[in-house]
Design a protein around this motif. Structure first.
Motif, PDB file in Angstrom:
ATOM      1  N   GLU A 686      -9.495 -42.965   7.133  1.00 52.50           N
ATOM      2  CA  GLU A 686      -8.714 -42.637   5.941  1.00 52.50           C
ATOM      3  C   GLU A 686      -8.532 -43.828   5.015  1.00 52.50           C
ATOM      4  O   GLU A 686      -8.366 -43.657   3.796  1.00 52.50           O
ATOM      5  N   ASP A 687      -8.568 -45.058   5.556  1.00 53.50           N
ATOM      6  CA  ASP A 687      -8.431 -46.233   4.688  1.00 53.50           C
ATOM      7  C   ASP A 687      -9.639 -46.382   3.770  1.00 53.50           C
ATOM      8  O   ASP A 687      -9.504 -46.826   2.618  1.00 53.50           O
ATOM      9  N   HIS A 688     -10.831 -46.051   4.272  1.00 53.13           N
ATOM     10  CA  HIS A 688     -12.010 -46.029   3.392  1.00 53.13           C
ATOM     11  C   HIS A 688     -11.805 -45.006   2.274  1.00 53.13           C
ATOM     12  O   HIS A 688     -12.108 -45.278   1.102  1.00 53.13           O
ATOM     13  N   ALA A 689     -11.301 -43.835   2.653  1.00 54.73           N
ATOM     14  CA  ALA A 689     -11.092 -42.784   1.657  1.00 54.73           C
ATOM     15  C   ALA A 689     -10.087 -43.235   0.593  1.00 54.73           C
ATOM     16  O   ALA A 689     -10.294 -43.000  -0.608  1.00 54.73           O
ATOM     17  N   ARG A 690      -9.003 -43.896   1.022  1.00 55.40           N
ATOM     18  CA  ARG A 690      -7.994 -44.371   0.059  1.00 55.40           C
ATOM     19  C   ARG A 690      -8.585 -45.424  -0.874  1.00 55.40           C
ATOM     20  O   ARG A 690      -8.295 -45.457  -2.076  1.00 55.40           O
ATOM     21  N   CYS A 691      -9.410 -46.314  -0.328  1.00 62.30           N
ATOM     22  CA  CYS A 691     -10.061 -47.329  -1.173  1.00 62.30           C
ATOM     23  C   CYS A 691     -10.924 -46.672  -2.247  1.00 62.30           C
ATOM     24  O   CYS A 691     -10.875 -47.045  -3.427  1.00 62.30           O
ATOM     25  N   TYR A 692     -11.734 -45.698  -1.826  1.00 62.64           N
ATOM     26  CA  TYR A 692     -12.569 -44.998  -2.807  1.00 62.64           C
ATOM     27  C   TYR A 692     -11.714 -44.274  -3.844  1.00 62.64           C
ATOM     28  O   TYR A 692     -12.051 -44.258  -5.039  1.00 62.64           O
ATOM     29  N   LEU A 693     -10.608 -43.665  -3.398  1.00 64.03           N
ATOM     30  CA  LEU A 693      -9.726 -42.954  -4.327  1.00 64.03           C
ATOM     31  C   LEU A 693      -9.208 -43.894  -5.407  1.00 64.03           C
ATOM     32  O   LEU A 693      -9.284 -43.591  -6.610  1.00 64.03           O
ATOM     33  N   HIS A 694      -8.709 -45.059  -5.002  1.00 66.50           N
ATOM     34  CA  HIS A 694      -8.138 -45.986  -5.989  1.00 66.50           C
ATOM     35  C   HIS A 694      -9.225 -46.703  -6.787  1.00 66.50           C
ATOM     36  O   HIS A 694      -8.988 -47.067  -7.951  1.00 66.50           O
ATOM     37  N   LEU A 695     -10.400 -46.901  -6.200  1.00 71.81           N
ATOM     38  CA  LEU A 695     -11.526 -47.399  -6.989  1.00 71.81           C
ATOM     39  C   LEU A 695     -11.867 -46.418  -8.108  1.00 71.81           C
ATOM     40  O   LEU A 695     -12.134 -46.819  -9.247  1.00 71.81           O
ATOM     41  N   HIS A 699     -11.844 -47.268 -12.093  1.00 73.29           N
ATOM     42  CA  HIS A 699     -13.016 -47.031 -12.942  1.00 73.29           C
ATOM     43  C   HIS A 699     -12.685 -46.039 -14.062  1.00 73.29           C
ATOM     44  O   HIS A 699     -13.132 -46.207 -15.202  1.00 73.29           O
ATOM     45  N   SER A 700     -11.915 -45.020 -13.736  1.00 72.10           N
ATOM     46  CA  SER A 700     -11.545 -44.023 -14.740  1.00 72.10           C
ATOM     47  C   SER A 700     -10.716 -44.660 -15.855  1.00 72.10           C
ATOM     48  O   SER A 700     -10.933 -44.387 -17.036  1.00 72.10           O
ATOM     49  N   ALA A 701      -9.766 -45.513 -15.461  1.00 75.04           N
ATOM     50  CA  ALA A 701      -8.921 -46.182 -16.467  1.00 75.04           C
ATOM     51  C   ALA A 701      -9.743 -47.116 -17.347  1.00 75.04           C
ATOM     52  O   ALA A 701      -9.393 -47.354 -18.509  1.00 75.04           O
ATOM     53  N   LEU A 702     -10.848 -47.659 -16.789  1.00 77.21           N
ATOM     54  CA  LEU A 702     -11.720 -48.554 -17.557  1.00 77.21           C
ATOM     55  C   LEU A 702     -12.846 -47.789 -18.251  1.00 77.21           C
ATOM     56  O   LEU A 702     -13.786 -48.400 -18.775  1.00 77.21           O
ATOM     57  N   HIS A 703     -12.770 -46.439 -18.199  1.00 76.10           N
ATOM     58  CA  HIS A 703     -13.715 -45.544 -18.886  1.00 76.10           C
ATOM     59  C   HIS A 703     -15.134 -45.659 -18.343  1.00 76.10           C
ATOM     60  O   HIS A 703     -16.110 -45.511 -19.085  1.00 76.10           O
ATOM     61  N   LYS A 707     -19.094 -43.971 -12.328  1.00 72.22           N
ATOM     62  CA  LYS A 707     -18.642 -44.610 -11.092  1.00 72.22           C
ATOM     63  C   LYS A 707     -17.354 -43.974 -10.590  1.00 72.22           C
ATOM     64  O   LYS A 707     -17.157 -43.813  -9.376  1.00 72.22           O
ATOM     65  N   ALA A 708     -16.473 -43.621 -11.520  1.00 68.43           N
ATOM     66  CA  ALA A 708     -15.210 -43.002 -11.123  1.00 68.43           C
ATOM     67  C   ALA A 708     -15.466 -41.692 -10.394  1.00 68.43           C
ATOM     68  O   ALA A 708     -14.896 -41.443  -9.311  1.00 68.43           O
ATOM     69  N   PHE A 709     -16.332 -40.852 -10.960  1.00 70.21           N
ATOM     70  CA  PHE A 709     -16.605 -39.558 -10.337  1.00 70.21           C
ATOM     71  C   PHE A 709     -17.219 -39.748  -8.950  1.00 70.21           C
ATOM     72  O   PHE A 709     -16.860 -39.054  -7.991  1.00 70.21           O
ATOM     73  N   PHE A 710     -18.142 -40.722  -8.827  1.00 74.50           N
ATOM     74  CA  PHE A 710     -18.776 -41.000  -7.538  1.00 74.50           C
ATOM     75  C   PHE A 710     -17.716 -41.412  -6.501  1.00 74.50           C
ATOM     76  O   PHE A 710     -17.744 -40.948  -5.352  1.00 74.50           O
ATOM     77  N   CYS A 711     -16.804 -42.302  -6.884  1.00 76.51           N
ATOM     78  CA  CYS A 711     -15.781 -42.780  -5.944  1.00 76.51           C
ATOM     79  C   CYS A 711     -14.852 -41.640  -5.515  1.00 76.51           C
ATOM     80  O   CYS A 711     -14.498 -41.534  -4.328  1.00 76.51           O
ATOM     81  N   GLY A 736      -8.429 -36.606 -10.077  1.00 73.95           N
ATOM     82  CA  GLY A 736      -9.171 -37.702 -10.709  1.00 73.95           C
ATOM     83  C   GLY A 736     -10.491 -37.227 -11.277  1.00 73.95           C
ATOM     84  O   GLY A 736     -10.890 -37.616 -12.389  1.00 73.95           O
ATOM     85  N   GLN A 737     -11.184 -36.361 -10.537  1.00 73.41           N
ATOM     86  CA  GLN A 737     -12.441 -35.815 -11.055  1.00 73.41           C
ATOM     87  C   GLN A 737     -12.189 -34.960 -12.295  1.00 73.41           C
ATOM     88  O   GLN A 737     -12.983 -34.976 -13.233  1.00 73.41           O
ATOM     89  N   GLY A 738     -11.074 -34.238 -12.266  1.00 71.90           N
ATOM     90  CA  GLY A 738     -10.717 -33.448 -13.443  1.00 71.90           C
ATOM     91  C   GLY A 738     -10.529 -34.338 -14.666  1.00 71.90           C
ATOM     92  O   GLY A 738     -11.048 -34.035 -15.756  1.00 71.90           O
ATOM     93  N   HIS A 739      -9.816 -35.453 -14.486  1.00 75.97           N
ATOM     94  CA  HIS A 739      -9.632 -36.399 -15.596  1.00 75.97           C
ATOM     95  C   HIS A 739     -10.973 -36.908 -16.104  1.00 75.97           C
ATOM     96  O   HIS A 739     -11.205 -37.011 -17.320  1.00 75.97           O
ATOM     97  N   THR A 740     -11.869 -37.255 -15.160  1.00 77.87           N
ATOM     98  CA  THR A 740     -13.173 -37.806 -15.536  1.00 77.87           C
ATOM     99  C   THR A 740     -13.993 -36.777 -16.312  1.00 77.87           C
ATOM    100  O   THR A 740     -14.611 -37.095 -17.335  1.00 77.87           O
TER     101      THR A 740
END
Length: 784
Positions: A686-695, A699-703, A707-711, A736-740
């Motif tokens: 789950e820690d890997h999953a959380r890292c990808y979620l926040h990555l 990425h989404s905030a930096l437009h 990469k955001a969708f992939f993470c 997050g995917q919805g935002h992207t």
């Protein structure tokens, strides 16, 4: 001429004879050089015996007429020794090579390239003949020569090869520190010198380095090294054998860590690679199957273990017969399995057969003999043959003490068995001494390894149960209190908290009577009672116990003692359990004031915990300060690549993201944290999953929508793969995917993701209040 027009032996011999007849009247040294040239030609044609005869002719000619120490004679001796080595006559090759080395040292000096070549050849001959000590000595001299002469890229690559060979010899000699140094230096030179990396050689070097780390119980480092090497070998087309060995070693690492399912997976992978060969190495196959059997034995799958070990035993018998150590090891393992199946007579017969073979091949103080005597003694106890058991166990103890010292779990097990035997033989004092020694050694092992398997735990508890009544009868209060306290510590470590509470309570009663109510031993027992109560969720009782322990500890040791810090830190955790974050922070600050005098792992853990508390009360400045300091200390202690560093980096990234809106810094922290986890861990969690979620969020905030969708997709994939019980990661990733998608202008697709997230939240939440907060957030997104 022979290169362009291959001739038969007779024709070539005739030409050589004609030339030699013609050359008799010329300068004898030039004549000898010519014969050396002819010998090298017929050597390349594969006529090895004729080449050796020709070189011997040169040696005899110069010895009789010119000089026994001529350089041409040295060249002939070097080449003759090399051919003998190629033919597998390793011992025979040493004499001409040593004579060549003697001449070249005198005529050319120790640092000449030709002297080095002969030294290198001698090293290889010693290594091939099994004399690794002499091989090591000559390789070291070659290395010293190279260090003085190292100048070019080619020299650097040769040095890397030499270091790799030298490391292998150190490993064979069990000189692990020297082996590790050689492998590291070889790796460094390979990475520096090669324009196009030889990935197979790099992978092989990493494999040997991982094997060395495994031998010195640096398991995490061994895993990282072996996995790195395996990735390189997988990209190499010719790394099959090394891939098999690396997989086998990774199985060993997981077996040592008691990750038995993973160990089996690696062993099966190594077998699969081995079986792809047209003629697989049957001996290696048997070794892997033996490890499979031992893993199944550890999993208590005794029938499966017996099947695997017997299969390996049959292979070893077919290769070597029954009088060899591998066969004896299988016999011994079968005995252990039959012992667990309570088939004691069969077990005894197998232990005795294995012992007989080992006695023929091993020294009298070899640790394997100690294992044989111990197991034979243990089964004799079950057969009520106590005198014979006593004899075997006494011999086992002698060997084990000589091999391991008077410490270690092997010595503990034998001391316990001797205690049982002496009790049955009516020798209570001797029995008590053996049980007490078993407890001393066993508890030392527990403190050193912080781990003990279930059988070891049960055996150690049996020692406490046997010796405690004896201590009561002897009215030895000091020993009795210590026994109760140690027993409670052992039970607590194995999460037997209710049993531990009873043991610590008994210890307190003894300590109060013998030492007084405000003695430090009482405080230590109260502290441990608090820990057990905290783990049982009884926070009120735990706080009372910690408070009483804190009062006594402060009175006896002062306010700045480390034990005061440990107690206040435990109280902080209880306050946190009760939801009193401010109370927890106050306790942490008190503990930090004491601990800051020494930058160690407990200080880093306390800083990390404090940072989490400050995060929960929205104090981003203090949280960032704690996490930064935690990262710095952990990197100093463990290096950059450590899971504790990854955790602290993740927490620091969360502060940058949540409190600072500094997504670039957050991104760097999350990426480094994820890289460490991917490098160090075989499986995702789950820690890997959380890292990808926040990555993805960063990425989404930096437009950077791709990469955001992939993470976000990786976070969902991992959560589903591990079947993580908390669905919030998937929900947040879908949002997050919805935002992207919305940022790309794909509103319909975004709405689908929002609806999926809302559906998951509605099925997860049960409270109307929670639904109105979390579900409403998604409804707003859908409405927009």
């Amino acid at each position: 001429e022979t290169r362009n027009n291959p001739l038969d032996r007779n024709a070539l011999s005739e030409k050589i004879s004609q030339y030699l007849e013609k050359g008799r009247g010329e300068n004898l040294v030039d004549f000898a050089k010519t014969i050396v040239t002819f010998a090298s030609v017929i050597d390349t044609l594969g006529w090895k015996d004729e080449a050796i005869t020709s070189y011997q002719l040169v040696i005899n000619l110069l010895d009789d007429t010119v000089d026994k120490e001529h350089l041409v004679s040295a060249e002939a001796k070097h080449r003759m020794g090399t051919i003998m080595f190629q033919q597998g006559a390793y011992n025979d090759s040493l004499m001409p090579l040593e004579e060549s080395l003697y001449i070249r040292r005198i005529k050319l000096g120790n640092e000449h390239i030709l002297t080095e070549e002969t030294l290198k050849m001698i090293s290889r001959s010693y290594a091939a003949s099994g004399d690794s000590e002499m091989a090591l000595e000559h390789f070291k001299e070659v290395r010293d020569i190279k260090k003085k002469r190292l100048s070019s890229k080619a020299d650097s690559e040769n040095e890397a090869d030499l270091l790799l060979r030298l490391g292998k010899l150190h490993l064979e000699q069990q000189e692990y520190a020297d082996a590790l140094t050689c492998f590291k230096d070889s790796l460094r030179l390979q990475r520096q010198s090669s324009i196009t990396r030889d990935e197979q050689k790099l992978g092989e070097t990493l494999q040997y380095m991982g094997s060395t780390l495994l031998e010195i119980d640096q398991l995490q480092e061994a895993r990282v090294t072996l996995l790195s090497g395996l990735r390189l070998l997988e990209r190499s087309r010719e790394g099959g054998k090394e891939m098999m060995t690396s997989s086998y070693l990774l199985g060993r690492v997981n077996e040592e860590e008691w990750s038995f399912d993973k160990a089996l997976a690696w062993y099966n992978r190594s077998l699969a690679i081995l079986n792809k060969y047209e003629k697989p190495d049957e001996e290696m196959k048997a070794r892997i199957i033996t490890r499979v059997g031992l893993v199944k034995f550890a999993q208590k799958s005794f029938e499966g273990a017996l099947k695997s070990v017997k299969e390996a035993q049959d292979i070893f018998e077919a290769i070597h017969g029954v009088n060899n150590l591998d066969y004896a090891d299988c016999l011994h393992s079968c005995g252990r399995i039959h012992f667990q199946l309570e088939e004691h007579q069969i077990a005894k017969d197998m232990f005795q057969s294995a012992l007989q073979v080992r006695q023929q091949h091993l020294k009298q103080d070899d640790a394997e003999l100690g294992e044989s005597y111990h197991c034979l003694g243990a089964v004799l106890i079950e057969l009520n043959q106590y005198d014979e058991a006593s004899s075997c166990l006494t011999e086992a103890l002698r060997i084990r003490v000589e091999s391991f010292g008077d410490a270690g779990d092997h010595v503990c097990a034998t001391q316990r068995c001797l205690g049982v035997v002496k009790l049955h033989l009516g020798k209570p004092n001797e029995s008590a001494n053996h049980f007490l020694e078993a407890i001393r050694v066993g508890m030392d092992c527990v403190q050193l390894k912080n781990d003990l398997d279930e059988d070891g735990y049960e055996n150690l508890i049996a020692c406490f149960d046997a010796v405690t009544p004896m201590a009561k009868d002897s009215l030895d209060s000091e020993r009795l209190g210590k026994l109760y306290y140690q027993k409670g510590s052992l039970q607590s470590m194995h999460k037997r908290y209710n049993e531990a509470l009873r043991s610590f309570a008994e210890a307190i009663q003894v300590y109060k009577t013998s030492c007084g109510e405000e003695h430090l031993t009482v405080a230590n027992a109260l502290y441990n009672i608090g820990v057990c109560l905290k783990e049982c969720g009884e926070s009120e009782r735990a706080m009372k116990s910690f408070s009483r322990a804190l009062n006594i500890t402060t009175m006896q040791l002062g306010e700045d003692h480390i034990q005061v810090a440990e107690t206040t830190q435990q109280m902080a955790e209880v306050y946190n359990m009760q939801g009193d974050i401010k109370g927890a922070i106050i306790m942490c600050e008190q503990a930090l004031q004491i601990r800051r005098s020494q930058e160690d792992s407990p200080l880093a853990a306390l800083l990390n915990f404090s940072g989490e508390l400050y995060t929960r009360c929205n104090n981003g400045d203090e949280a960032e300060r704690c996490f930064r300091e935690c990262v710095r200390i952990r990197k100093n202690l463990f290096g950059d690549d450590h899971l504790d560093v990854a955790q602290a980096l993740y927490n620091l990234g969360y502060i940058h993201e949540t409190f600072r809106n500094d997504f670039r810094r957050a991104l760097r922290c999350y990426e480094e944290s994820l890289r460490i986890r991917l490098d160090l861990m075989e499986d995702v969690d789950e820690d890997h999953a959380r890292c990808y979620l926040h990555l993805g969020t960063a990425h989404s905030a930096l437009h950077v929508e791709t990469k955001a969708f992939f993470c976000f997709e990786k976070a969902i994939e991992i959560s589903n793969e591990i079947d993580y019980h908390d669905s919030t990661i998937v929900e947040d990733a879908l949002i997050g995917q919805g935002h992207t998608l919305l940022a790309r202008g794909e509103a319909v697709e975004a709405l689908v993701q929002y609806e999926r997230a809302r559906g998951m939240r509605q099925s997860r939440t049960s409270s109307e209040r929670v639904q109105s907060e979390e579900v409403a957030d998604v409804l707003v997104l859908e409405a927009n």
